[in-house]
Design an enzyme around this catalytic site. Structure first.
Site, PDB file in Angstrom:
ATOM      1  CG  HIS A  26       2.728   2.050   8.312  1.00 32.68           C
ATOM      2  ND1 HIS A  26       3.228   0.563   7.806  1.00 32.68           N
ATOM      3  CD2 HIS A  26       1.267   1.542   8.423  1.00 32.68           C
ATOM      4  CE1 HIS A  26       2.464  -0.219   8.124  1.00 32.68           C
ATOM      5  NE2 HIS A  26       1.269   0.296   8.374  1.00 32.68           N
ATOM      6  CE1 TYR A  39      -3.105   2.946   7.955  1.00 33.49           C
ATOM      7  CE2 TYR A  39      -1.234   4.679   7.133  1.00 33.49           C
ATOM      8  CZ  TYR A  39      -1.805   3.994   8.335  1.00 33.49           C
ATOM      9  OH  TYR A  39      -1.194   3.660   9.417  1.00 33.49           O
TER      10      TYR A  39
END
Length: 113
Positions: A26, A39
């Site tokens: 991810h 992120y």
């Protein structure tokens, strides 16, 4: 800067190794998401209870994720992106539950978003 913080819980029955691998995947996928400045996801190694102020229990958390966006325009780009939508679909495969927070700074020149 807009910052979103997520408390993440893996699905029941998922191994720690699989969860770790999917968190890494991810993270790697995040580099292609339009509008997303940064992120980060970190696995919870421990939940200490020896705090200097009263402790409150929030339940089990497996990881903490955080998304950064430069401004509202970048966030709008992110929300409209098909790549972001596919990224969220991947998240559904390894995140059993989450609790999101939009945070605001307490000091500095950065306005609260």
């Amino acid at each position: 800067m807009i910052r979103l913080l997520y408390l993440l819980v893996k699905p029941a029955g998922m191994s720690d190794e699989t969860f770790r691998a999917e968190c890494l995947r991810h993270y790697e996928m995040s580099h292609d998401v339009p509008g997303l400045h940064k992120y980060e996801v970190r696995l919870v190694a421990e939940q200490p209870t020896d705090t200097h102020v009263p402790f409150f229990d929030i339940g089990h958390v497996d990881a903490i994720g955080e998304c950064w966006f430069k401004d509202d325009a970048a966030y709008a780009t992110y929300m409209a992106s098909d790549i972001r939508k596919a990224w969220f679909e991947h998240g559904k495969t390894f995140i059993g539950q989450l609790k999101p927070f939009r945070t605001a700074p307490v000091a500095g020149d950065e306005p609260a978003s």
